[in-house]
Write a protein that holds these residues in place. Sequence first.
Motif, PDB file in Angstrom:
ATOM      1  N   HIS A 299       7.564   4.724  14.839  1.00  0.00           N
ATOM      2  CA  HIS A 299       6.872   6.143  14.450  1.00  0.00           C
ATOM      3  C   HIS A 299       5.931   6.139  13.386  1.00  0.00           C
ATOM      4  O   HIS A 299       5.103   6.895  13.472  1.00  0.00           O
ATOM      5  CB  HIS A 299       8.178   7.020  14.504  1.00  0.00           C
ATOM      6  CG  HIS A 299       7.974   8.663  14.311  1.00  0.00           C
ATOM      7  ND1 HIS A 299       7.198   9.362  15.384  1.00  0.00           N
ATOM      8  CD2 HIS A 299       7.912   9.369  13.045  1.00  0.00           C
ATOM      9  CE1 HIS A 299       7.227  10.455  14.756  1.00  0.00           C
ATOM     10  NE2 HIS A 299       7.357  10.453  13.512  1.00  0.00           N
ATOM     11  N   GLU A 300       6.373   5.708  12.448  1.00  0.00           N
ATOM     12  CA  GLU A 300       5.667   5.739  11.032  1.00  0.00           C
ATOM     13  C   GLU A 300       4.265   5.058  11.215  1.00  0.00           C
ATOM     14  O   GLU A 300       3.231   5.802  10.624  1.00  0.00           O
ATOM     15  CB  GLU A 300       6.308   4.996   9.985  1.00  0.00           C
ATOM     16  CG  GLU A 300       7.531   5.721   9.234  1.00  0.00           C
ATOM     17  CD  GLU A 300       7.303   7.072   8.670  1.00  0.00           C
ATOM     18  OE1 GLU A 300       6.345   6.839   7.847  1.00  0.00           O
ATOM     19  OE2 GLU A 300       8.028   7.764   8.780  1.00  0.00           O
ATOM     20  N   PHE A 301       4.226   4.082  11.971  1.00  0.00           N
ATOM     21  CA  PHE A 301       2.771   3.387  12.208  1.00  0.00           C
ATOM     22  C   PHE A 301       2.009   4.375  13.163  1.00  0.00           C
ATOM     23  O   PHE A 301       0.837   4.407  13.143  1.00  0.00           O
ATOM     24  CB  PHE A 301       3.082   2.235  13.031  1.00  0.00           C
ATOM     25  CG  PHE A 301       3.158   0.819  11.954  1.00  0.00           C
ATOM     26  CD1 PHE A 301       2.114   0.674  10.910  1.00  0.00           C
ATOM     27  CD2 PHE A 301       4.134   0.257  11.850  1.00  0.00           C
ATOM     28  CE1 PHE A 301       2.288  -0.435  10.067  1.00  0.00           C
ATOM     29  CE2 PHE A 301       4.392  -0.857  10.997  1.00  0.00           C
ATOM     30  CZ  PHE A 301       3.546  -1.050  10.184  1.00  0.00           C
TER      31      PHE A 301
ATOM     32  N   SER B 237       0.859  -1.065  -0.082  1.00  0.00           N
ATOM     33  CA  SER B 237       0.106  -0.013   0.075  1.00  0.00           C
ATOM     34  C   SER B 237       0.901   1.236   0.155  1.00  0.00           C
ATOM     35  O   SER B 237       1.778   1.181   0.847  1.00  0.00           O
ATOM     36  CB  SER B 237      -0.895  -0.023   1.371  1.00  0.00           C
ATOM     37  OG  SER B 237      -1.541   1.307   1.373  1.00  0.00           O
ATOM     38  N   GLY B 238       0.290   2.140  -0.861  1.00  0.00           N
ATOM     39  CA  GLY B 238       1.218   3.674  -0.920  1.00  0.00           C
ATOM     40  C   GLY B 238       1.400   4.070   0.689  1.00  0.00           C
ATOM     41  O   GLY B 238       2.681   4.685   0.733  1.00  0.00           O
ATOM     42  N   ALA B 239       0.724   3.908   1.524  1.00  0.00           N
ATOM     43  CA  ALA B 239       0.779   4.576   2.533  1.00  0.00           C
ATOM     44  C   ALA B 239       1.701   4.005   3.581  1.00  0.00           C
ATOM     45  O   ALA B 239       2.539   4.528   4.478  1.00  0.00           O
ATOM     46  CB  ALA B 239      -0.535   4.401   3.451  1.00  0.00           C
ATOM     47  N   TYR B 240       2.253   2.714   3.106  1.00  0.00           N
ATOM     48  CA  TYR B 240       3.458   2.053   3.995  1.00  0.00           C
ATOM     49  C   TYR B 240       4.861   2.142   3.033  1.00  0.00           C
ATOM     50  O   TYR B 240       5.650   1.429   3.466  1.00  0.00           O
ATOM     51  CB  TYR B 240       3.088   0.684   4.262  1.00  0.00           C
ATOM     52  CG  TYR B 240       1.898   0.531   4.789  1.00  0.00           C
ATOM     53  CD1 TYR B 240       1.743   0.904   6.441  1.00  0.00           C
ATOM     54  CD2 TYR B 240       0.545   0.364   4.339  1.00  0.00           C
ATOM     55  CE1 TYR B 240       0.826   0.702   7.267  1.00  0.00           C
ATOM     56  CE2 TYR B 240      -0.874   0.188   5.143  1.00  0.00           C
ATOM     57  CZ  TYR B 240      -0.691   0.337   6.508  1.00  0.00           C
ATOM     58  OH  TYR B 240      -1.638   0.201   7.432  1.00  0.00           O
ATOM     59  N   ASN B 241       4.941   3.066   1.997  1.00  0.00           N
ATOM     60  CA  ASN B 241       6.149   2.925   1.445  1.00  0.00           C
ATOM     61  C   ASN B 241       7.567   3.133   2.275  1.00  0.00           C
ATOM     62  O   ASN B 241       8.513   2.340   2.322  1.00  0.00           O
ATOM     63  CB  ASN B 241       6.180   4.284   0.406  1.00  0.00           C
ATOM     64  CG  ASN B 241       5.124   3.958  -0.657  1.00  0.00           C
ATOM     65  OD1 ASN B 241       4.737   2.898  -0.920  1.00  0.00           O
ATOM     66  ND2 ASN B 241       4.619   5.030  -1.242  1.00  0.00           N
ATOM     67  N   TYR B 242       7.442   4.073   3.387  1.00  0.00           N
ATOM     68  CA  TYR B 242       8.461   4.470   4.174  1.00  0.00           C
ATOM     69  C   TYR B 242       8.959   3.289   5.108  1.00  0.00           C
ATOM     70  O   TYR B 242       9.861   2.875   5.319  1.00  0.00           O
ATOM     71  CB  TYR B 242       8.408   5.808   4.959  1.00  0.00           C
ATOM     72  CG  TYR B 242       8.623   6.882   4.058  1.00  0.00           C
ATOM     73  CD1 TYR B 242       9.958   7.285   3.960  1.00  0.00           C
ATOM     74  CD2 TYR B 242       7.879   7.803   3.473  1.00  0.00           C
ATOM     75  CE1 TYR B 242      10.293   8.362   3.233  1.00  0.00           C
ATOM     76  CE2 TYR B 242       7.895   8.726   2.795  1.00  0.00           C
ATOM     77  CZ  TYR B 242       9.245   9.171   2.515  1.00  0.00           C
ATOM     78  OH  TYR B 242       9.734  10.337   1.682  1.00  0.00           O
TER      79      TYR B 242
ATOM     80  N   MET C  65      13.925   0.211  14.186  1.00  0.00           N
ATOM     81  CA  MET C  65      12.621  -0.210  14.759  1.00  0.00           C
ATOM     82  C   MET C  65      11.914   1.150  15.475  1.00  0.00           C
ATOM     83  O   MET C  65      10.881   0.928  15.353  1.00  0.00           O
ATOM     84  CB  MET C  65      12.890  -1.275  15.937  1.00  0.00           C
ATOM     85  CG  MET C  65      13.240  -2.549  15.494  1.00  0.00           C
ATOM     86  SD  MET C  65      12.266  -3.349  14.606  1.00  0.00           S
ATOM     87  CE  MET C  65      12.833  -2.990  12.939  1.00  0.00           C
ATOM     88  N   SER C  66      12.707   1.956  16.005  1.00  0.00           N
ATOM     89  CA  SER C  66      11.692   3.128  16.550  1.00  0.00           C
ATOM     90  C   SER C  66      11.208   3.986  15.311  1.00  0.00           C
ATOM     91  O   SER C  66      10.045   4.468  15.567  1.00  0.00           O
ATOM     92  CB  SER C  66      12.917   3.950  17.196  1.00  0.00           C
ATOM     93  OG  SER C  66      12.418   5.052  17.858  1.00  0.00           O
ATOM     94  N   SER C  67      11.799   4.118  14.385  1.00  0.00           N
ATOM     95  CA  SER C  67      11.407   4.695  13.190  1.00  0.00           C
ATOM     96  C   SER C  67      10.092   3.946  12.617  1.00  0.00           C
ATOM     97  O   SER C  67       9.070   4.756  12.139  1.00  0.00           O
ATOM     98  CB  SER C  67      12.581   4.849  12.049  1.00  0.00           C
ATOM     99  OG  SER C  67      13.734   5.878  12.496  1.00  0.00           O
ATOM    100  N   ILE C  68      10.372   2.805  12.575  1.00  0.00           N
ATOM    101  CA  ILE C  68       9.023   1.912  12.100  1.00  0.00           C
ATOM    102  C   ILE C  68       7.795   2.166  13.003  1.00  0.00           C
ATOM    103  O   ILE C  68       6.749   2.505  12.616  1.00  0.00           O
ATOM    104  CB  ILE C  68       9.482   0.435  11.784  1.00  0.00           C
ATOM    105  CG1 ILE C  68      10.342   0.252  10.647  1.00  0.00           C
ATOM    106  CG2 ILE C  68       7.989  -0.378  11.662  1.00  0.00           C
ATOM    107  CD1 ILE C  68      10.673  -0.949  10.693  1.00  0.00           C
TER     108      ILE C  68
ATOM    109  N   LYS D 140      -1.664   5.600  12.253  1.00  0.00           N
ATOM    110  CA  LYS D 140      -2.597   5.706  13.253  1.00  0.00           C
ATOM    111  C   LYS D 140      -3.363   7.207  13.717  1.00  0.00           C
ATOM    112  O   LYS D 140      -4.564   7.048  13.630  1.00  0.00           O
ATOM    113  CB  LYS D 140      -2.144   4.960  14.635  1.00  0.00           C
ATOM    114  CG  LYS D 140      -3.256   4.799  15.579  1.00  0.00           C
ATOM    115  CD  LYS D 140      -2.635   4.116  16.922  1.00  0.00           C
ATOM    116  CE  LYS D 140      -3.816   3.794  17.889  1.00  0.00           C
ATOM    117  NZ  LYS D 140      -3.374   3.266  19.177  1.00  0.00           N
ATOM    118  N   SER D 141      -2.658   8.036  13.880  1.00  0.00           N
ATOM    119  CA  SER D 141      -2.815   9.409  14.064  1.00  0.00           C
ATOM    120  C   SER D 141      -3.486  10.002  12.864  1.00  0.00           C
ATOM    121  O   SER D 141      -4.788  10.504  12.957  1.00  0.00           O
ATOM    122  CB  SER D 141      -1.765  10.212  14.486  1.00  0.00           C
ATOM    123  OG  SER D 141      -2.120  11.605  14.647  1.00  0.00           O
TER     124      SER D 141
END
Length: 130
Positions: free
Chosen positions: A117-119, A4-9, A112-115, A123-124
């Motif tokens: 943060h992306e989630f 999904s494009g939302a999960y590219n990073y 792992m922290s960056s992942i 969610k936000s």
Amino acid sequence: MILSGAYNYVNVLDKAADASWKRNDVLANNIANADTPNYKRKDVQFETYLIGAIGGTDSLDKTIANMDLDDINATTYTEQANLSYRYDGNNVDIATENVELAKNQIRYNTLMSSIQHEFADLKSAMGGNH
């Protein structure tokens, strides 16, 4: 990998974390073979491949959205195969390996922290902070 494009990073970070995990295994193997005659130090190449894939572009978002992560893989290589620090032909330096292992663990934890943060951002954006 999440398609999904939302999960590219997240996908790029996941790929980098996999490479870091692989490097951890390789470094541990180097340490385990520090006393093995003629053993040559190994390492993992990934960052230069990733930089090559995303470097020099005008839009990081667009580049990552169009990136084929299957083309970017961590590879294990033997470092300075003709070099030896000792008479037994081994080129592993324990102090260097321990520093590289600590550096890699910091890198992995940061990824792992960056992942996470992306989630949290996703969610936000979906209004899930209630």
